[in-house]
Design a protein around this motif. Sequence first.
Motif, mmCIF file in Angstrom:
data_model
loop_
_atom_site.group_PDB
_atom_site.id
_atom_site.type_symbol
_atom_site.label_atom_id
_atom_site.label_comp_id
_atom_site.label_asym_id
_atom_site.label_seq_id
_atom_site.Cartn_x
_atom_site.Cartn_y
_atom_site.Cartn_z
ATOM 1 N N GLY A 94 -9.118 -5.131 -4.581
ATOM 2 C CA GLY A 94 -7.939 -4.341 -4.885
ATOM 3 C C GLY A 94 -8.091 -3.496 -6.133
ATOM 4 N N GLU A 98 1.732 8.015 13.672
ATOM 5 C CA GLU A 98 2.713 8.395 12.646
ATOM 6 C C GLU A 98 3.072 7.221 11.725
ATOM 7 N N PRO A 99 3.308 6.008 12.276
ATOM 8 C CA PRO A 99 3.567 4.885 11.362
ATOM 9 C C PRO A 99 2.412 4.658 10.382
ATOM 10 N N ILE A 157 2.447 7.417 7.604
ATOM 11 C CA ILE A 157 3.500 7.232 6.597
ATOM 12 C C ILE A 157 3.182 6.029 5.718
ATOM 13 N N ALA A 158 2.671 4.963 6.345
ATOM 14 C CA ALA A 158 2.332 3.770 5.561
ATOM 15 C C ALA A 158 1.231 4.091 4.541
ATOM 16 N N PHE A 198 2.770 6.002 1.615
ATOM 17 C CA PHE A 198 3.523 5.108 0.727
ATOM 18 C C PHE A 198 2.567 4.224 -0.086
ATOM 19 N N GLU A 199 1.489 3.768 0.565
ATOM 20 C CA GLU A 199 0.517 2.931 -0.152
ATOM 21 C C GLU A 199 -0.101 3.710 -1.313
ATOM 22 N N LYS A 236 1.686 3.794 -4.721
ATOM 23 C CA LYS A 236 1.727 2.619 -5.583
ATOM 24 C C LYS A 236 0.870 2.864 -6.824
ATOM 25 N N GLU A 241 -1.298 0.949 -8.029
ATOM 26 C CA GLU A 241 -2.669 0.565 -7.663
ATOM 27 C C GLU A 241 -2.764 0.446 -6.148
ATOM 28 N N ASP A 266 -3.935 -0.146 -2.436
ATOM 29 C CA ASP A 266 -4.856 -1.125 -1.871
ATOM 30 C C ASP A 266 -5.802 -0.411 -0.899
ATOM 31 N N GLU A 301 -8.144 -1.521 0.919
ATOM 32 C CA GLU A 301 -8.364 -2.228 2.179
ATOM 33 C C GLU A 301 -7.294 -1.831 3.201
ATOM 34 N N VAL A 302 -6.047 -1.774 2.734
ATOM 35 C CA VAL A 302 -4.934 -1.401 3.618
ATOM 36 C C VAL A 302 -5.092 0.040 4.086
ATOM 37 N N ARG A 345 -7.815 0.307 6.665
ATOM 38 C CA ARG A 345 -7.402 -0.256 7.956
ATOM 39 C C ARG A 345 -6.468 0.706 8.695
ATOM 40 N N LEU A 346 -5.499 1.244 7.949
ATOM 41 C CA LEU A 346 -4.545 2.153 8.578
ATOM 42 C C LEU A 346 -5.226 3.448 9.012
#
Lengths: 143, 209
Positions: B7, B158-159, B162-163, B166-167, B170, B172, B174, B176-177, B180-181
């Motif tokens: 992270g 689309e989800p 947007i995710a 938003f990530e 932040k 910091e 992430d 990894e997220v 993945r997305l």
Amino acid sequence: MTGQAQRHAGTPQRALPPVLELGVGSLVCTLAGGVIVAAQVPNSDTLWPAVVLLVISAGLLVVMGFLMTRISQFAWRPFRQVWQWAMLAYIVIAGMLEYVFIKDKTPDNVLVMLTLLLIAFALTVPTLLAFSVARFQEADQQG
Amino acid sequence: MTEIATGAPFEAQAPGAATPPRPGSLVPNTIVPLQGLPIVGVVLIGLVVAIASNKLWAVDFFHVVGGALWTGVDLFVGFIVGPILGRLSIPARAEFSARFMPKMMLLMPTLVTVTLAAGWQLGLLKGFVNAGYPNHEWAVASYVVVAVMAVVALGVLEPANIAVLFEMRKPEPDGEVIARLMSRFVWAAGITGTMQVATLIIMTKLASV
């Protein structure tokens, strides 16, 4: 803090109900229902498959909503933020399609079906978007 | 990759870059570029006027222009941008996405709405959507293709977009997220690109009747 805890320091990893799966299932039923209705225009002899799909879609939406209310710790603030704006956008999109159906004097029973399918569509997509965002956000502070 | 897994901030990830930019700082103040909303408004008003006038040229214009752009963007993103994006480092993907995805979030729903609404009206004027039309099965095939694309785009693409945005906002993000997305983005864009090839076949067939 352990390495594992640090690993997800910025992104909470919680066990969440299958909201996204249910939402995609509802979306599939809604769109399949729409295809069935649209394929018969201007006839409306066999609307029952679309009615069944609409009922399944609505049922999945209800289950989705119920499961979400059971989540103890969740980022409801970002969820609401995304849901509200996405809902506004999808009301415009669904409204444009509804306008076309009304303008073309679509038969009443077909119009009702298409309207209900559009409502299900406009409820499902913002929920999918909002949940996708909120699942990776910090849960709201309790109390 | 260890840095991503722990992270750590993105700047540690960029290969060969001394001081790579931090993706979070690249994200605009708003998720959707607000300066584009008036343009969307004008396009939608034009669409309403075209449908209300019921003039063949007007609805044909909106359907052809909207559909051509939608198909072109999907093919370009699915077969050109997507594979390139899949081979980029995570920081490079994030930097590209921070600038690319907000614009797509405004562009694609507008193109889809314009194409579908004008397309339905055009189909009524030309008779394609009438169940008694001789080549009606081609119109139904186009509904199915649009439905599949809608599931992939609205249920996955689309989800994830947007995710990711938003990530990135932040303090910091992430990695990894985001990775993945964004891997979802790459394969989903490939599927919609493939479906658009089917759209081209169906639409040219209908237009040639």
